[in-house]
Motif scaffolding. Sequence first.
Motif, short mmCIF file in Angstrom:
data_model
loop_
_atom_site.label_atom_id
_atom_site.label_comp_id
_atom_site.label_asym_id
_atom_site.label_seq_id
_atom_site.Cartn_x
_atom_site.Cartn_y
_atom_site.Cartn_z
N PHE A 31 3.52 -35.79 -3.45
CA PHE A 31 4.53 -35.15 -2.60
C PHE A 31 5.63 -34.50 -3.42
O PHE A 31 5.79 -34.78 -4.61
N THR A 32 6.36 -33.60 -2.77
CA THR A 32 7.62 -33.08 -3.30
C THR A 32 8.71 -33.50 -2.33
O THR A 32 8.43 -33.85 -1.17
N PHE A 33 9.95 -33.45 -2.79
CA PHE A 33 11.02 -34.15 -2.07
C PHE A 33 12.36 -33.48 -2.32
O PHE A 33 12.61 -32.97 -3.41
N ALA A 34 13.24 -33.55 -1.33
CA ALA A 34 14.64 -33.15 -1.56
C ALA A 34 15.58 -33.75 -0.53
O ALA A 34 15.20 -33.97 0.62
N HIS A 35 16.79 -34.04 -0.97
CA HIS A 35 17.90 -34.26 -0.04
C HIS A 35 18.61 -32.91 0.03
O HIS A 35 19.28 -32.50 -0.92
N HIS A 36 18.44 -32.22 1.18
CA HIS A 36 18.85 -30.82 1.32
C HIS A 36 20.34 -30.74 1.73
O HIS A 36 20.68 -30.18 2.78
N THR A 37 21.20 -31.30 0.91
CA THR A 37 22.62 -31.48 1.28
C THR A 37 23.37 -30.17 1.50
O THR A 37 23.45 -29.33 0.60
N TYR A 38 23.95 -30.02 2.70
CA TYR A 38 24.83 -28.88 3.00
C TYR A 38 26.26 -29.36 2.81
O TYR A 38 26.79 -30.10 3.64
N PHE A 39 26.92 -28.95 1.72
CA PHE A 39 28.32 -29.33 1.51
C PHE A 39 29.22 -28.38 2.29
O PHE A 39 28.94 -27.17 2.38
N SER A 40 30.31 -28.93 2.80
CA SER A 40 31.33 -28.11 3.45
C SER A 40 32.31 -27.63 2.39
O SER A 40 32.83 -28.44 1.61
N VAL A 41 32.55 -26.31 2.34
CA VAL A 41 33.49 -25.77 1.34
C VAL A 41 34.52 -24.86 2.02
O VAL A 41 34.27 -24.34 3.11
N SER A 42 35.67 -24.70 1.37
CA SER A 42 36.75 -23.90 1.97
C SER A 42 36.31 -22.45 2.11
O SER A 42 36.51 -21.81 3.13
#
Length: 289
Positions: A154-165
Amino acid sequence: EITKGINGLEKIILRQTHGSSVEVYLYGAHVTSWKNDQGEELIFVSRKAIFSPPKPIRGGIPVIFPQFSNLGSLQSHGFARNRLWTIDDNPPPVTSEVPNAVFVDLLLKPTEEDLKIWPHRFEFRLRVTLSRGGDLLLTSCIRNTDADGKPFTFTFAHHTYFSVSNISEVEVIGMKNLDYLDNLKNRTRFTEHTDAITIDSEFDRIYLSTPKKLLLLDHEKRRRFVIRKDGLPDAVVWNPWEARAKTIVDFGEEEYKYMVCVEAAAIGKPVTLKPGEEWNGRLQLSTRH
Ligand code: TA6
């Protein structure tokens, strides 16, 4: 605390005494909120996010498993993000590493339907932890439970969307001299020459074998996200920018300015598990140090 979230979907809220909190939906084991001690939201979720299965939630931290993007025959980004996970009421004990933390363990096992599209039995345990200091930790344990002896990959990711100003205020630090695959150029391989990545147009790159610690700076907010990862050698950096954002139905037109994805991933070298074997990945997000 378990409560009803948007559209009646169940979510768990973890809180620390100093005021930080994390929210995670059982749908997708999807983190949709991470707040610091001041109650400021650190994670981006689109105003147009559709909290309605089977559509994955736009924003937050989607779990990408067992396939990143279209690198195989499954639907893009696999199916873990659009399955209903369960809570483990009797989780294994905490390691002493994160004292006074609050956590929840979520589990995913394939259904008979899942086995038709991906014929591998597995157990995926995702532990979502909020440390006393307000760090968010995601620890993954994936086990091959196939009794008839087949390995899987498998391939894997935590697809984190950071909130930025504002995306114009953002730098991603830690990629200098690394090779990356540019998704906007048929995954051609290039070498990064800059230490501080800035983004001023569509950006979609898979950085290979990065350091375990990366930084995301938001100069306007004077905020620094520290991204620590283990077992997740790669890092994807993504911003759709204006034109592509318009093609995404559950993404607001101007919203690309207020987010950036920096994803802890295992893509370049897919992970293979023999029957009975286990893989561990760990992501720690912090704004303190
Ligand atoms: O991680 C970057 C990426 O693979 C981009 O290519 C972009 O398509 C994004 O993920 C979002 O994918 P999604 O399936 O959630 O629309």
